[in-house]
Design a protein around this motif. Structure first.
Motif, PDB file in Angstrom:
ATOM      1  N   ALA A 157       0.846  -1.201   0.000  1.00 31.15           N
ATOM      2  CA  ALA A 157       0.000   0.000   0.000  1.00 31.15           C
ATOM      3  C   ALA A 157       0.877   1.245   0.000  1.00 31.15           C
ATOM      4  O   ALA A 157       0.600   2.221  -0.707  1.00 31.15           O
ATOM      5  CB  ALA A 157      -0.919  -0.015   1.220  1.00 31.15           C
ATOM      6  N   ASN A 158       1.946   1.195   0.784  1.00 25.32           N
ATOM      7  CA  ASN A 158       2.860   2.335   0.848  1.00 25.32           C
ATOM      8  C   ASN A 158       3.484   2.603  -0.513  1.00 25.32           C
ATOM      9  O   ASN A 158       3.522   3.744  -0.974  1.00 25.32           O
ATOM     10  CB  ASN A 158       3.956   2.046   1.885  1.00 25.32           C
ATOM     11  CG  ASN A 158       4.832   3.253   2.140  1.00 25.32           C
ATOM     12  OD1 ASN A 158       4.332   4.356   2.312  1.00 25.32           O
ATOM     13  ND2 ASN A 158       6.133   3.051   2.127  1.00 25.32           N
ATOM     14  N   ALA A 159       3.946   1.534  -1.171  1.00 22.51           N
ATOM     15  CA  ALA A 159       4.568   1.703  -2.490  1.00 22.51           C
ATOM     16  C   ALA A 159       3.560   2.271  -3.486  1.00 22.51           C
ATOM     17  O   ALA A 159       3.903   3.121  -4.304  1.00 22.51           O
ATOM     18  CB  ALA A 159       5.104   0.365  -2.991  1.00 22.51           C
ATOM     19  N   ARG A 160       2.320   1.837  -3.379  1.00 17.81           N
ATOM     20  CA  ARG A 160       1.302   2.368  -4.291  1.00 17.81           C
ATOM     21  C   ARG A 160       1.024   3.834  -3.990  1.00 17.81           C
ATOM     22  O   ARG A 160       0.831   4.637  -4.907  1.00 17.81           O
ATOM     23  CB  ARG A 160       0.016   1.559  -4.184  1.00 17.81           C
ATOM     24  CG  ARG A 160       0.162   0.190  -4.826  1.00 17.81           C
ATOM     25  CD  ARG A 160      -1.077  -0.662  -4.628  1.00 17.81           C
ATOM     26  NE  ARG A 160      -2.250  -0.064  -5.220  1.00 17.81           N
ATOM     27  CZ  ARG A 160      -3.502  -0.293  -4.783  1.00 17.81           C
ATOM     28  NH1 ARG A 160      -3.698  -1.080  -3.750  1.00 17.81           N
ATOM     29  NH2 ARG A 160      -4.511   0.263  -5.377  1.00 17.81           N
ATOM     30  N   MET A 161       1.032   4.186  -2.697  1.00 20.74           N
ATOM     31  CA  MET A 161       0.818   5.589  -2.342  1.00 20.74           C
ATOM     32  C   MET A 161       1.969   6.464  -2.829  1.00 20.74           C
ATOM     33  O   MET A 161       1.816   7.656  -3.014  1.00 20.74           O
ATOM     34  CB  MET A 161       0.661   5.761  -0.834  1.00 20.74           C
ATOM     35  CG  MET A 161      -0.687   5.372  -0.268  1.00 20.74           C
ATOM     36  SD  MET A 161      -2.078   6.091  -1.136  1.00 20.74           S
ATOM     37  CE  MET A 161      -1.911   7.826  -0.723  1.00 20.74           C
ATOM     38  N   LEU A 162       3.148   5.852  -3.006  1.00 24.42           N
ATOM     39  CA  LEU A 162       4.281   6.617  -3.525  1.00 24.42           C
ATOM     40  C   LEU A 162       4.123   6.834  -5.029  1.00 24.42           C
ATOM     41  O   LEU A 162       4.956   7.469  -5.658  1.00 24.42           O
ATOM     42  CB  LEU A 162       5.599   5.895  -3.250  1.00 24.42           C
ATOM     43  CG  LEU A 162       6.007   5.762  -1.781  1.00 24.42           C
ATOM     44  CD1 LEU A 162       7.309   4.988  -1.667  1.00 24.42           C
ATOM     45  CD2 LEU A 162       6.150   7.115  -1.123  1.00 24.42           C
ATOM     46  N   GLY A 163       3.058   6.262  -5.585  1.00 24.14           N
ATOM     47  CA  GLY A 163       2.753   6.522  -6.989  1.00 24.14           C
ATOM     48  C   GLY A 163       3.337   5.491  -7.949  1.00 24.14           C
ATOM     49  O   GLY A 163       3.402   5.734  -9.142  1.00 24.14           O
ATOM     50  N   MET A 164       3.797   4.354  -7.425  1.00 22.07           N
ATOM     51  CA  MET A 164       4.423   3.368  -8.316  1.00 22.07           C
ATOM     52  C   MET A 164       3.388   2.704  -9.225  1.00 22.07           C
ATOM     53  O   MET A 164       2.289   2.377  -8.794  1.00 22.07           O
ATOM     54  CB  MET A 164       5.109   2.281  -7.487  1.00 22.07           C
ATOM     55  CG  MET A 164       6.351   2.772  -6.788  1.00 22.07           C
ATOM     56  SD  MET A 164       7.269   1.392  -6.126  1.00 22.07           S
ATOM     57  CE  MET A 164       8.458   2.264  -5.119  1.00 22.07           C
TER      58      MET A 164
ATOM     59  N   LEU B   8      -7.161   4.086  -1.237  1.00 25.47           N
ATOM     60  CA  LEU B   8      -6.854   2.662  -1.095  1.00 25.47           C
ATOM     61  C   LEU B   8      -8.139   1.867  -0.894  1.00 25.47           C
ATOM     62  O   LEU B   8      -8.193   0.673  -1.131  1.00 25.47           O
ATOM     63  CB  LEU B   8      -5.927   2.431   0.102  1.00 25.47           C
ATOM     64  CG  LEU B   8      -4.484   2.895  -0.055  1.00 25.47           C
ATOM     65  CD1 LEU B   8      -3.758   2.824   1.274  1.00 25.47           C
ATOM     66  CD2 LEU B   8      -3.750   2.066  -1.086  1.00 25.47           C
ATOM     67  N   LEU B  26      -6.284   6.040  -6.887  1.00 22.90           N
ATOM     68  CA  LEU B  26      -5.417   6.441  -5.788  1.00 22.90           C
ATOM     69  C   LEU B  26      -5.285   7.957  -5.731  1.00 22.90           C
ATOM     70  O   LEU B  26      -5.308   8.626  -6.754  1.00 22.90           O
ATOM     71  CB  LEU B  26      -4.027   5.830  -5.972  1.00 22.90           C
ATOM     72  CG  LEU B  26      -3.859   4.391  -5.534  1.00 22.90           C
ATOM     73  CD1 LEU B  26      -2.414   3.962  -5.744  1.00 22.90           C
ATOM     74  CD2 LEU B  26      -4.220   4.220  -4.069  1.00 22.90           C
ATOM     75  N   PHE B  34       2.016   5.300   7.486  1.00 22.29           N
ATOM     76  CA  PHE B  34       1.284   4.196   8.082  1.00 22.29           C
ATOM     77  C   PHE B  34       1.679   3.961   9.532  1.00 22.29           C
ATOM     78  O   PHE B  34       2.758   4.345   9.966  1.00 22.29           O
ATOM     79  CB  PHE B  34       1.547   2.905   7.292  1.00 22.29           C
ATOM     80  CG  PHE B  34       0.938   2.919   5.925  1.00 22.29           C
ATOM     81  CD1 PHE B  34      -0.289   2.337   5.700  1.00 22.29           C
ATOM     82  CD2 PHE B  34       1.605   3.513   4.862  1.00 22.29           C
ATOM     83  CE1 PHE B  34      -0.858   2.342   4.443  1.00 22.29           C
ATOM     84  CE2 PHE B  34       1.050   3.519   3.602  1.00 22.29           C
ATOM     85  CZ  PHE B  34      -0.183   2.936   3.392  1.00 22.29           C
ATOM     86  N   PRO B  55       8.635   7.312  -9.426  1.00 18.68           N
ATOM     87  CA  PRO B  55       7.402   7.474 -10.196  1.00 18.68           C
ATOM     88  C   PRO B  55       7.243   8.865 -10.785  1.00 18.68           C
ATOM     89  O   PRO B  55       6.520   9.060 -11.738  1.00 18.68           O
ATOM     90  CB  PRO B  55       6.302   7.188  -9.162  1.00 18.68           C
ATOM     91  CG  PRO B  55       6.965   6.357  -8.141  1.00 18.68           C
ATOM     92  CD  PRO B  55       8.364   6.846  -8.072  1.00 18.68           C
ATOM     93  N   ARG B 103       8.222  13.615  -1.741  1.00 20.98           N
ATOM     94  CA  ARG B 103       7.356  13.744  -2.918  1.00 20.98           C
ATOM     95  C   ARG B 103       6.572  15.046  -2.897  1.00 20.98           C
ATOM     96  O   ARG B 103       5.881  15.363  -3.839  1.00 20.98           O
ATOM     97  CB  ARG B 103       6.388  12.567  -2.997  1.00 20.98           C
ATOM     98  CG  ARG B 103       7.069  11.274  -3.324  1.00 20.98           C
ATOM     99  CD  ARG B 103       6.090  10.121  -3.285  1.00 20.98           C
ATOM    100  NE  ARG B 103       5.011  10.292  -4.251  1.00 20.98           N
ATOM    101  CZ  ARG B 103       3.742  10.436  -3.939  1.00 20.98           C
ATOM    102  NH1 ARG B 103       3.377  10.438  -2.677  1.00 20.98           N
ATOM    103  NH2 ARG B 103       2.846  10.575  -4.872  1.00 20.98           N
TER     104      ARG B 103
END
Lengths: 263, 218
Positions: A157-164, B8, B26, B34, B55, B103
């Motif tokens: 989830a963290n990696a996805r939140m980083l926009g990956m 999420l 997202l 977290f 990214p 970011r």
């Protein structure tokens, strides 16, 4: 325990074993020495034979063949296992559909496949590589599958939140996670690659360690069989040491086994 | 609620609006800190922070440069090459904070980020957060069970009822002057005043939650 003491103790166990073997075969304790030496040979004979094999240079060719088979079986098996492990872990439907077939294929004793492979791939190295492949593939496959599926949901989830995006997730999250699981099974899978090679040679070939052992067995040359086993053991220990070395380099980020990284 | 804001989780009812526009997928404008460890254990502190810029298409060299700068800002300049398991809980949180802030997100979502830390580390992290926030004021949505932490950090404390189906039951502005220091702000008389006021509405919820055997949200 300090290292010197450990090595000393390890050495003592080996020496003790050889000593008992020597006493039981050199003196008529349970049976006449002719009999015990026929069935069990003697440690000095076996070691002398091992020495002869190495010094005459005859064994090197066989070792090389076995090594090539082992490495090929491992490389192909690992690549296939990683590919399918990823694919199945990322595509639920595929995994669900193929699940019973994979279990069935994995439960099959590989020895029964050996003659088939010999028929398909001939008596050269490829039938042994195929046998090793069937062993290595499933170990790596199951580990990678597990590794990809059990990626920590928080890290993900963290990696996805980083926009990956999917590709970046694969590279930074799934791949390292799967690799960890694969390496945890590396010792087993390399061992099985060797088993595949040796069993394949044993069942039908004209070169390799398995062939040497089979040849000695067929003329009741117990010394030859034991010598082959000793050489095989040395070979295994060397390969295992190499694997440990690779593992240490690639998994530097892992905490030492005693601490589990919580705190 | 945080997971819905982050995108999420889809809200069971209604819609999430971010700065006036509805959220689909997202939330790219938000950073999420977290409660649990969310760092990639196979990357060093530096790599963990630098990868957050990938990214965005930032070159690796530039990303590392910026990551070093951020790690210095959170006080970890000496620990850039450590892997997460070699860091303490507070240090890992600071790496995660740097990872989020590098970011430059417009909204910061924080889910009890300092919950697992000990009281002292928590105070240090709270002050660090206040300092970083003061340098570049962002919208922060901070969920905590710790009422004192909530008052010390926030401009507005929103009290939620005990779950399941938690809803908002009260909203209290915090008029304490800034800049604040977590340790000192607690000694101000107005701090006690607000504390008392919020606690009055929170208390019944906490008791309810105890009765249910669940945690309450503050």
């Amino acid at each position: 325990m300090n290292r010197a003491k450990l090595i000393l103790l390890q050495f003592a166990v080996g020496l003790g074993f050889l000593l008992i073997w020597h006493i039981l075969t050199a003196y008529p304790i349970f049976a006449p020495t002719r009999q015990t030496q026929f069935f069990f040979s003697t440690p000095t004979d076996v070691l002398a034979r091992v020495w002869k094999e190495f010094s005459s240079g005859e064994i090197w060719g066989h070792l090389w063949i076995t090594l090539v088979e082992t490495v090929l079986a491992f490389v192909f098996g690992a690549c296939g296992g990683i590919l399918f492990g990823f694919l199945f872990a990322r595509r639920e439907l595929l995994a669900a559909v193929f699940d019973p077939y994979i279990k069935a294929a994995n439960a099959l004793p590989r020895v029964v496949l050996a003659p088939i492979f010999a028929l398909w791939f001939g008596l050269g190295i490829w039938s042994k590589v195929a046998l090793g492949f069937t062993l290595v593939f499933f170990i790596v496959f199951f580990n990678v599958y597990q590794g990809v599926r059990e990626v920590s949901p928080v890290v993900l989830a963290n990696a996805r939140m980083l926009g990956m995006n999917e590709r970046q997730l694969l590279r930074h999250v799934y791949w390292p996670a799967a690799l960890t699981w694969m390496f945890s099974s590396l010792h087993t899978s390399v061992g099985f690659a060797l088993v595949g090679a040796v069993v394949g040679e044993y069942l039908g070939s004209s070169a390799g360690l398995g062939y040497k052992i089979h040849e000695a067995e067929s003329v009741f040359d117990v010394t030859g069989v034991f010598a082959g086993m000793v050489i095989l053991s040395i070979f295994v220990i060397l390969i295992d040491a190499l694997v440990t070395l690779v593992e240490r380099r690639l998994l530097v980020w892992r905490p030492a086994p005693s601490t589990n990284g919580q705190g | 609620m945080l997971n819905a804001s982050a995108g999420l989780l889809k809200p069971s009812d209604g819609e999430v609006e971010i700065f006036g526009s509805p959220l689909a997928g997202l939330n790219a404008r938000a950073g999420y800190l977290f409660q649990q460890d969310a760092l990639m254990p196979w990357k060093t502190a530096l790599q963990n922070v630098a990868v957050a810029l990938e990214p965005k298409g930032v070159s690796r060299a530039e990303a590392e440069l910026k990551a070093r700068e951020w790690l210095r800002r959170v006080g970890l300049a000496a620990f850039v090459d450590r892997y997460p398991h070699m860091l303490s809980g507070g240090q890992r949180k600071r790496v995660a904070l740097a990872q989020m802030l590098i970011r430059d997100p417009e909204i910061l979502l924080m889910d009890e980020p300092f919950g697992p830390l000990d009281a002292q580390t928590r105070q240090i992290m709270g002050n660090l957060l206040l300092d970083l926030w003061a340098a570049n004021r962002k919208a922060v949505l901070f969920v905590t069970h710790d009422l004192e932490e909530a008052i010390a950090l926030a401009d507005r404390v929103v009290v939620m009822s005990a779950g399941p189906a938690a809803r908002i039951i009260g909203e209290f502005p915090v008029m304490l002057p800034r800049p604040r220091d977590i340790a000192e702000v607690r000694l101000e008389p107005s701090f006690h005043h607000i504390h008392k006021e919020i606690w009055a509405s929170l208390r019944t919820e906490v008791q309810k939650a105890y009765a249910q055997g669940e945690g309450a949200s503050a």
